[in-house]
Design an enzyme around this catalytic site. Structure first.
Site, mmCIF file in Angstrom:
data_model
loop_
_atom_site.group_PDB
_atom_site.id
_atom_site.type_symbol
_atom_site.label_atom_id
_atom_site.label_comp_id
_atom_site.label_asym_id
_atom_site.label_seq_id
_atom_site.Cartn_x
_atom_site.Cartn_y
_atom_site.Cartn_z
ATOM 1 C CD GLU A 1 44.575 44.026 41.896
ATOM 2 O OE1 GLU A 1 43.738 44.721 41.304
ATOM 3 O OE2 GLU A 1 44.323 42.910 42.393
ATOM 4 C CB SER B 1 36.783 37.939 35.115
ATOM 5 O OG SER B 1 36.901 37.946 36.520
ATOM 6 C CB CYS C 1 35.358 43.116 27.474
ATOM 7 S SG CYS C 1 34.754 44.727 27.023
ATOM 8 C CD GLU D 1 36.892 37.064 29.086
ATOM 9 O OE1 GLU D 1 36.804 36.921 30.317
ATOM 10 O OE2 GLU D 1 36.654 38.141 28.507
HETATM 11 P P1 NAD Z 1 39.165 40.788 37.283
HETATM 12 O O1 NAD Z 1 37.782 40.281 37.433
HETATM 13 O O2 NAD Z 1 40.300 39.925 37.671
HETATM 14 O O3 NAD Z 1 39.344 42.154 38.119
HETATM 15 C C1 NAD Z 1 38.427 43.219 38.010
HETATM 16 C C2 NAD Z 1 38.431 43.997 39.324
HETATM 17 O O4 NAD Z 1 38.012 43.122 40.373
HETATM 18 C C3 NAD Z 1 39.797 44.527 39.712
HETATM 19 O O5 NAD Z 1 39.654 45.827 40.232
HETATM 20 C C4 NAD Z 1 40.280 43.543 40.761
HETATM 21 O O6 NAD Z 1 41.103 44.139 41.732
HETATM 22 C C5 NAD Z 1 38.987 43.055 41.397
HETATM 23 N N1 NAD Z 1 39.066 41.662 41.850
HETATM 24 C C6 NAD Z 1 39.836 40.665 41.332
HETATM 25 N N2 NAD Z 1 39.631 39.520 42.006
HETATM 26 C C7 NAD Z 1 38.720 39.783 42.976
HETATM 27 C C8 NAD Z 1 38.098 38.992 43.992
HETATM 28 N N3 NAD Z 1 38.387 37.703 44.137
HETATM 29 N N4 NAD Z 1 37.194 39.580 44.798
HETATM 30 C C9 NAD Z 1 36.892 40.889 44.654
HETATM 31 N N5 NAD Z 1 37.458 41.682 43.702
HETATM 32 C C10 NAD Z 1 38.353 41.147 42.874
HETATM 33 O O7 NAD Z 1 39.316 41.276 35.751
HETATM 34 P P2 NAD Z 1 40.626 41.775 35.010
HETATM 35 O O8 NAD Z 1 41.519 40.609 34.765
HETATM 36 O O9 NAD Z 1 41.177 42.968 35.674
HETATM 37 O O10 NAD Z 1 39.988 42.265 33.628
HETATM 38 C C11 NAD Z 1 39.719 41.411 32.555
HETATM 39 C C12 NAD Z 1 38.290 40.930 32.582
HETATM 40 O O11 NAD Z 1 37.400 42.041 32.540
HETATM 41 C C13 NAD Z 1 37.938 40.086 31.372
HETATM 42 O O12 NAD Z 1 37.133 39.031 31.794
HETATM 43 C C14 NAD Z 1 37.165 41.042 30.486
HETATM 44 O O13 NAD Z 1 36.267 40.438 29.582
HETATM 45 C C15 NAD Z 1 36.439 41.842 31.505
HETATM 46 N N6 NAD Z 1 36.008 43.125 30.959
HETATM 47 C C16 NAD Z 1 34.687 43.290 30.698
HETATM 48 C C17 NAD Z 1 34.252 44.475 30.151
HETATM 49 C C18 NAD Z 1 32.796 44.676 29.866
HETATM 50 O O14 NAD Z 1 32.436 45.812 29.600
HETATM 51 N N7 NAD Z 1 31.958 43.674 29.900
HETATM 52 C C19 NAD Z 1 35.161 45.508 29.881
HETATM 53 C C20 NAD Z 1 36.504 45.305 30.180
HETATM 54 C C21 NAD Z 1 36.917 44.101 30.730
#
Ligand code: NAD
Length: 498
Positions: A177, A227, A282, A383
Site C-alpha cells: 500500500e 518481512s 532484501c 534487519e
Molecule cells: P512487510 O512485511 O511490512 O509487508 C509486506 C506485505 O505484507 C505488504 O503487502 C503489506 O501490506 C503486508 N502486510 C504488512 N503487515 C501485515 C500484517 N500485519 N498482516 C498481513 N499482511 C501484512 O514488508 P515491507 O516493509 O513492505 O518490505 C520490506 C521487507 O520485505 C524487508 O523485510 C525485506 O527484507 C523483505 N523483502 C524480502 C525479499 C526476499 O526475496 N526475501 C524481497 C524483498 C523484500
C-alpha cells in the site's frame, strides 16, 4: 485533492467508494501525493470471484495463445519501461537509474515466462508395462494470490505474475500500500497485451486484504514477499487454510572480506550494495565481516567512498541515493544510530548529518557506517533495512563463517577473495540460499530461482525460474492402455507391471 489509486478488477478500474484509504507519499518532498483504496471484505470477494470466473477460459487457452500474450506484454513493458521507472521513483524514492535496473531484471522474468511451454513439458514413458503408457501433465492450481513488499513494487510482482499466468492460473495481486501504482500500470499493460479480463486483478489494501486472501477457500496458493514476522504469519495462516504457500522473508546479509581480497573492489561492492536503494533491498549488504588484518584499511576505503555519494531526489539524474520510503521508516532506521552508539559500536560516518540540496522535508537519512560491531548489538541482530553498514572484525575465515552461519537469516551472502579454494569452501559451508563470489548482490538470473534459507523463506519452493513454475503447477500422472487390453478377467491382487 490528491490522486486516487484504486483496485483493478475484471479488466477495469474499480469505481466504488472505499471505506478506508491509505496515504501514498512523495518521499523526496515529504508530502502526501495520493490516496490508495484499502480493500474491505466485499472487494476481496469481488477480486477473487473475477479471477475464479476467468479461470476455466484461461486454463483451457492454448499454450501458444498464452505465450503470445506474454510476448506482447514483454514488448509493451520494454517500450514503456522508463515510464514505469518514474512511477516507482515517485512513490518509493529510489533513484530512477535504480528503478530502471529493477525493471530490467523484471523483464528477464517475463522473458522466462515467454518460454514456459518448454518447462511445462511433461514426461512420457511408452510401454511402462506391456501395452501400457505412462505420462505426466502439469496443470494450473487455480486462483493464486501474490502479496508483495514496498521495496520492489515492479520487480517482485513480476517474479510471480508472469509464471503464474503462463502456467494457466488466474491471479489476485496485493501490492504494498506504500507504492501501489506500479501494480496498476502492470495490470493495464497486460490488458493491452491481450490478457482476458479477470486473469490478473489488483487488490489494494493492508492486513484486511492479506487475511481475506489467506482465508478465502477459492484461493489455492499464496506467493508472499515481505518481512520475516509477516512471512511466518502468512505461511502459517495460509497452510492452515489448506493452501500452497511460499513466503519469502527478511534478511541480514553478510559480506566476508578475506585478507587476500582486492580491497578496492570490496569497498566499492560494500558501498554499492549497502547504500543502493538506500539499503532498502532484501539483498543489500548489511554487515561487512573484515578478516584480520584488513579491518582498518577496509573501513577507511569504505568511509572515503561514502563521502563522495550524492544523496538527493531520485528524479534528479545526478542523485545516487534517494530518501527512505516513509517518515516512520526513516525514524526507525535513525533510531539505530542511537542504539548502535549506546551499545558500544564505533560510529565512523553519521548519516544524520547528510545535506540535501532541495526538498529538506523529504524522508532523508544519509549513509551510516559503524565499525567494531558485535553480535548481540541491535544493529547486528535486527534487519535495519536502511542506509547503514556495520563492520564486524574477525580473526580468521572460520570465525567469520561461524558468524554468518549463526545468523537466523539466510538470504544472501558474499565472499571477496582471490583464493579460489577459499571461495569454494565458503560456497560449500555457508548456510545461506544465495552466495556471491566477488559479487555483492547475487540475485540469481531468471532461469535459476530466488530464495533464502532459514528465517528468510518459509515453504519449499524458491521464487521464479524452474521452482516458480513448479510452485504454480500440480502434476497429474496418467497410466493408459489402448492396445492389447488383455487383463485376464477379474484380478483382486495389486497390479503388477508385466
Ligand atoms: P512487510 O512485511 O511490512 O509487508 C509486506 C506485505 O505484507 C505488504 O503487502 C503489506 O501490506 C503486508 N502486510 C504488512 N503487515 C501485515 C500484517 N500485519 N498482516 C498481513 N499482511 C501484512 O514488508 P515491507 O516493509 O513492505 O518490505 C520490506 C521487507 O520485505 C524487508 O523485510 C525485506 O527484507 C523483505 N523483502 C524480502 C525479499 C526476499 O526475496 N526475501 C524481497 C524483498 C523484500
Amino acid at each position: 485533492m490528491t490522486t486516487r489509486i484504486s483496485h483493478w478488477i475484471d479488466g477495469k478500474a474499480w469505481s466504488g467508494v472505499a471505506e478506508r484509504t491509505g496515504e501514498v507519499f512523495d518521499p523526496a518532498a515529504g508530502t502526501v501525493q495520493a490516496h490508495v483504496d484499502l480493500a474491505a471484505p466485499e472487494q476481496i470477494q469481488e477480486a477473487v470471484a473475477a479471477a475464479k470466473r476467468a479461470l476455466p477460459g484461461w486454463r483451457s487457452t492454448s499454450l501458444a495463445a498464452r505465450t503470445r500474450v506474454m510476448f506482447a506484454f514483454r514488448e509493451l513493458l520494454s517500450a514503456r519501461k522508463d515510464e514505469l521507472a518514474r512511477i516507482v521513483t515517485a512513490e518509493h524514492g529510489k533513484v530512477v537509474s535504480d528503478a530502471a535496473g529493477e525493471i530490467a531484471r523484471a523483464i528477464e522474468n517475463v522473458e522466462y515466462a515467454c518460454g514456459a511451454a518448454q518447462v511445462l513439458k511433461g514426461g512420457y514413458t511408452e510401454n511402462a508395462s506391456t501395452g501400457v503408457d505412462v505420462y505426466s501433465i502439469a496443470q494450473p492450481l487455480g486462483v493464486v494470490g501474490v502479496i508483495s513488499p514496498f521495496n520492489f513494487p515492479a520487480m517482485v510482482p513480476l517474479w510471480f505474475v508472469p509464471n503464474a499466468i503462463a502456467c494457466g492460473n488466474t491471479v489476485v495481486l496485493k501490492p504494498s500500500e506504500k507504492d501501489p501504482s506500479a501494480a496498476n500500470f502492470i495490470a493495464e499493460l497486460f490488458a493491452e497485451a491481450g490478457l482476458p479480463d479477470g486473469v490478473l486483478n489488483v487488490l489494494h489494501g493492508d492486513k484486511v486484504a492479506v487475511d481475506g486472501l489467506l482465508e478465502h477457500p477459492d484461493v489455492k496458493a499464496i506467493s508472499f514477499v515481505g518481512s520475516t514476522p509477516i512471512a511466518r504469519y502468512v505461511y502459517e495462516t495460509g497452510t492452515r487454510h489448506g493452501k500452497r504457500v511460499q513466503a519469502l522473508g527478511g534478511a541480514k546479509n553478510h559480506m566476508v572480506v578475506l585478507p587476500d581480497a582486492d580491497l578496492d573492489l570490496a569497498a566499492d561492492a560494500a558501498v554499492s550494495a549497502g547504500f543502493g536503494s538506500a539499503g532498502e533491498r532484501c539483498m543489500a549488504v548489511s554487515v561487512v565481516v573484515a578478516v584480520d588484518p584488513v579491518g582498518d584499511e577496509l573501513v577507511a576505503k569504505i568511509a572515503e567512498r561514502i563521502s563522495g555519494l550524492k544523496v538527493g531526489d531520485g528524479r534528479q539524474p545526478d542523485s545516487e541515493m534517494g530518501p527512505l520510503v516513509t517518515a516512520a521508516h526513516r525514524d526507525r532506521v535513525a533510531s539505530y544510530l542511537d542504539s548502535g552508539v549506546a551499545e558500544g559500536a564505533e560510529l565512523v560516518v553519521d548519516g544524520r548529518t547528510v545535506e540535501v540540496a532541495d526538498g529538506q522535508d523529504g524522508f532523508w537519512l544519509g549513509p551510516t557506517l559503524f565499525d567494531r560491531v558485535e553480535p548481540g548489538m541491535s544493529i547486528h541482530r535486527d534487519e535495519v533495512f536502511g542506509p547503514m553498514l556495520s563492520v564486524v572484525r574477525r580473526p580468521t575465515y572460520e570465525t567469520a563463517l561461524e558468524l554468518v552461519n549463526a545468523n537466523p537469516y539466510g538470504n544472501g551472502t558474499a565472499i571477496f577473495t582471490n583464493d579460489g579454494g577459499a571461495a569454494r569452501r565458503f560456497q560449500n559451508e555457508v548456510e545461506v540460499g544465495m552466495v556471491g563470489v566477488n559479487v555483492p548482490i547475487p540475485v540469481p538470473v531468471a532461469y535459476y530461482s530466488f530464495g533464502g534459507w532459514k528465517d528468510s523463506l518459509f515453504g519449499d519452493s524458491h521464487a521464479y525460474g524452474p521452482e516458480g513454475v513448479h510452485f504454480f503447477t500440480r502434476t497429474k500422472v496418467v497410466t493408459s492402455r489402448w492396445l492389447d487390453p488383455s487383463h485376464g478377467g477379474v484380478e483382486l491382487g495389486f497390479p503388477r507391471n508385466s
